[in-house]
Write a protein that holds these residues in place. Structure first.
Motif, mmCIF file in Angstrom:
data_model
loop_
_atom_site.group_PDB
_atom_site.id
_atom_site.type_symbol
_atom_site.label_atom_id
_atom_site.label_comp_id
_atom_site.label_asym_id
_atom_site.label_seq_id
_atom_site.Cartn_x
_atom_site.Cartn_y
_atom_site.Cartn_z
ATOM 1 N N PRO A 1 -6.388 39.974 -6.825
ATOM 2 C CA PRO A 1 -6.876 41.430 -6.880
ATOM 3 C C PRO A 1 -7.716 41.650 -5.586
ATOM 4 C CG PRO A 1 -8.030 40.129 -8.492
ATOM 5 C CD PRO A 1 -7.047 39.236 -7.910
ATOM 6 N N PRO A 2 -7.691 42.830 -5.275
ATOM 7 C CA PRO A 2 -8.632 43.308 -4.305
ATOM 8 C C PRO A 2 -10.150 43.191 -4.523
ATOM 9 C CG PRO A 2 -7.928 45.401 -5.265
ATOM 10 C CD PRO A 2 -7.193 43.981 -6.006
ATOM 11 N N PRO A 3 -10.794 42.971 -3.497
ATOM 12 C CA PRO A 3 -12.559 42.735 -3.731
ATOM 13 C C PRO A 3 -13.015 43.830 -4.389
ATOM 14 C CG PRO A 3 -11.805 42.940 -1.284
ATOM 15 C CD PRO A 3 -10.719 43.036 -2.037
ATOM 16 N N LEU A 4 -14.073 43.233 -5.296
ATOM 17 C CA LEU A 4 -14.797 44.712 -6.032
ATOM 18 C C LEU A 4 -15.436 45.639 -4.996
ATOM 19 C CD1 LEU A 4 -16.560 42.465 -8.798
ATOM 20 C CD2 LEU A 4 -14.574 43.908 -9.028
ATOM 21 N N PRO A 5 -15.600 46.933 -5.393
ATOM 22 C CA PRO A 5 -16.323 47.723 -4.398
ATOM 23 C C PRO A 5 -17.738 47.214 -4.374
ATOM 24 C CG PRO A 5 -15.836 48.683 -6.521
ATOM 25 C CD PRO A 5 -15.344 47.620 -6.538
ATOM 26 N N LYS A 6 -18.417 47.573 -3.224
ATOM 27 C CA LYS A 6 -19.658 47.263 -2.852
ATOM 28 C C LYS A 6 -20.673 47.968 -3.877
ATOM 29 C CE LYS A 6 -18.905 45.475 1.577
ATOM 30 N NZ LYS A 6 -19.304 45.662 3.193
ATOM 31 N N ASN A 7 -21.871 47.296 -4.427
ATOM 32 C CA ASN A 7 -22.794 48.159 -5.092
ATOM 33 C C ASN A 7 -23.491 48.929 -4.251
ATOM 34 O OD1 ASN A 7 -24.764 48.948 -6.912
ATOM 35 N ND2 ASN A 7 -25.125 46.983 -7.756
ATOM 36 N N GLU A 8 -23.653 50.094 -4.310
ATOM 37 C CA GLU A 8 -24.534 51.124 -3.528
ATOM 38 C C GLU A 8 -25.920 51.275 -4.273
ATOM 39 O OE1 GLU A 8 -22.417 54.412 -2.577
ATOM 40 O OE2 GLU A 8 -20.565 53.345 -1.675
#
Length: 92
Positions: free
Chosen positions: A61-68
């Motif tokens: 799976p693609p990487p998780l989105p960055k936590n903002e």
């Protein structure tokens, strides 16, 4: 490519030689390292187009989105015990 013998790495171990048909029976991922005679280095399957397209590869799976910095949901389960230490206000 059909008559080549392949080696692959899994869990820090090397397996092979395997035929292309035997490779099809293995649980391989797109980042599985492969080597065959004529290759200089071990290479991830995703970087070998002819193998990647022939084998049914388990894609990562693609990487998780960055936590903002936003928290959208927080759950706490179990028991939380808080002990407060009382300080004396005595003056000596």
């Amino acid at each position: 490519m059909k008559n080549k013998k392949f080696y692959f790495a899994k869990g820090g171990n090397k397996f092979g030689p395997k035929t292309l048909e035997e490779l099809k029976t293995q649980e391989l991922c797109c980042d599985t390292l492969i080597w065959h005679d004529g290759m200089v280095n071990w290479t991830e399957i995703k970087d070998i187009p002819e193998l990647y397209n022939i084998l049914k590869i388990n894609k990562l799976p693609p990487p998780l989105p960055k936590n903002e910095g936003k928290v959208t949901k927080t759950e706490v389960s179990g028991e939380l015990n808080v002990l407060l230490e009382k300080k004396s206000n005595k003056i000596f």
